[in-house]
Design a protein around this motif. Sequence first.
Motif, PDB file in Angstrom:
ATOM      1  N   ASP A  14       0.834  -1.209   0.000  1.00 11.72           N
ATOM      2  CA  ASP A  14       0.000   0.000   0.000  1.00 11.72           C
ATOM      3  C   ASP A  14       0.868   1.258   0.000  1.00 11.72           C
ATOM      4  O   ASP A  14       0.558   2.251  -0.669  1.00 11.72           O
ATOM      5  CB  ASP A  14      -0.916   0.011   1.228  1.00 11.72           C
ATOM      6  N   ALA A  15       1.963   1.207   0.772  1.00  8.57           N
ATOM      7  CA  ALA A  15       2.863   2.356   0.804  1.00  8.57           C
ATOM      8  C   ALA A  15       3.493   2.587  -0.568  1.00  8.57           C
ATOM      9  O   ALA A  15       3.661   3.740  -1.001  1.00  8.57           O
ATOM     10  CB  ALA A  15       3.949   2.137   1.855  1.00  8.57           C
TER      11      ALA A  15
ATOM     12  N   VAL B  17       2.148   1.911  -3.419  1.00  5.34           N
ATOM     13  CA  VAL B  17       1.111   2.546  -4.244  1.00  5.34           C
ATOM     14  C   VAL B  17       0.995   4.023  -3.895  1.00  5.34           C
ATOM     15  O   VAL B  17       0.864   4.891  -4.775  1.00  5.34           O
ATOM     16  CB  VAL B  17      -0.234   1.818  -4.054  1.00  5.34           C
ATOM     17  N   ARG B  18       1.083   4.330  -2.619  1.00  4.06           N
ATOM     18  CA  ARG B  18       0.946   5.726  -2.169  1.00  4.06           C
ATOM     19  C   ARG B  18       2.040   6.618  -2.746  1.00  4.06           C
ATOM     20  O   ARG B  18       1.799   7.807  -3.011  1.00  4.06           O
ATOM     21  CB  ARG B  18       0.971   5.779  -0.631  1.00  4.06           C
ATOM     22  N   VAL B  19       3.232   6.049  -2.942  1.00  2.00           N
ATOM     23  CA  VAL B  19       4.318   6.865  -3.481  1.00  2.00           C
ATOM     24  C   VAL B  19       4.459   6.719  -4.991  1.00  2.00           C
ATOM     25  O   VAL B  19       5.442   7.177  -5.577  1.00  2.00           O
ATOM     26  CB  VAL B  19       5.660   6.555  -2.782  1.00  2.00           C
ATOM     27  N   GLY B  20       3.455   6.068  -5.630  1.00  2.00           N
ATOM     28  CA  GLY B  20       3.387   6.119  -7.077  1.00  2.00           C
ATOM     29  C   GLY B  20       3.580   4.831  -7.846  1.00  2.00           C
ATOM     30  O   GLY B  20       3.475   4.824  -9.077  1.00  2.00           O
TER      31      GLY B  20
ATOM     32  N   ARG C 241       0.099  -1.182  -8.418  1.00  2.51           N
ATOM     33  CA  ARG C 241      -0.206  -2.140  -7.359  1.00  2.51           C
ATOM     34  C   ARG C 241       0.562  -3.452  -7.523  1.00  2.51           C
ATOM     35  O   ARG C 241       1.138  -3.963  -6.571  1.00  2.51           O
ATOM     36  CB  ARG C 241      -1.717  -2.402  -7.351  1.00  2.51           C
TER      37      ARG C 241
END
Length: 273
Positions: free
Chosen positions: A190-191, A193-196, A199
């Motif tokens: 998830d992290a 994905v959060r930074v770009g 998935r």
Amino acid sequence: MPLKGLKIGCLGGGAMAQALLTGLINAGIPAGDLYVSDTRRERLTFLRKELGVHALESNKELVESLDIVILAVKPQVVADALAETGALFRPEQTLISIAAGITTGFIENFLSRGVPVIRVMPNTACLLGAGASALCAGTHATLRDRERAMAIFTAVGRAVEVPENLMDAVTGLSGSGPAYMFVILEAMADAGVRVGLPRDVALLLSAQTMLGAARMVLETSEHPGRLKNMVTTPGGTAIAGVYALEEGGLRVTLMRAVEDATSRSREMSAGLK
């Protein structure tokens, strides 16, 4: 090899039984020496076709036929299974139980005098041959019985021997541990994905990173703190991330998870006595 020429089988044909039978086949045990019994006829048909093992509908026939019986049923039906078959076990056999929370003493109460019992706490990674298992010996178990159990569980991963009073701790650590690792792995992805990151890329990189770190500990025998220090260069990215983990209390949270799972295991064991 302690298992050569022996007839081995699982009373219960669930996922863990399938993993153990598969591991034994991969370790060189002929499928013709392996047996399984289960109440579900469709499950027996699947295991017979998939693995080539003997599939029996009768638990009694299984016990009477084997040198090593692996009790692979759910904890809540152990008493029923042993009430049906306990009198059939013989001292020259080895009974191995993988039922969580069921003590060797509880099992021995259903058996004739002198039947050796080994209790094992495996985990789900046995399905891939990467399990972590701990075993303890009952009153009548000998070195022969312990070596048999060790050979079976090293065929599906790594195994250690511990005193029985530590089996709840094993349940809290390695027995329940895959769940903790999955939570950490999902959070890392998830992290990503959060930074770009996409998935699928984030998940693959996270999983391979966890696998690689575990292999480094196991294959180098270095303390994980030392391996961490090798990655965290002064003023670098890794130490910035480690600082965030420490600030968030990751260590204490994981330690509490193991403690709480251990306590719950003890409660469940007490409830089954």
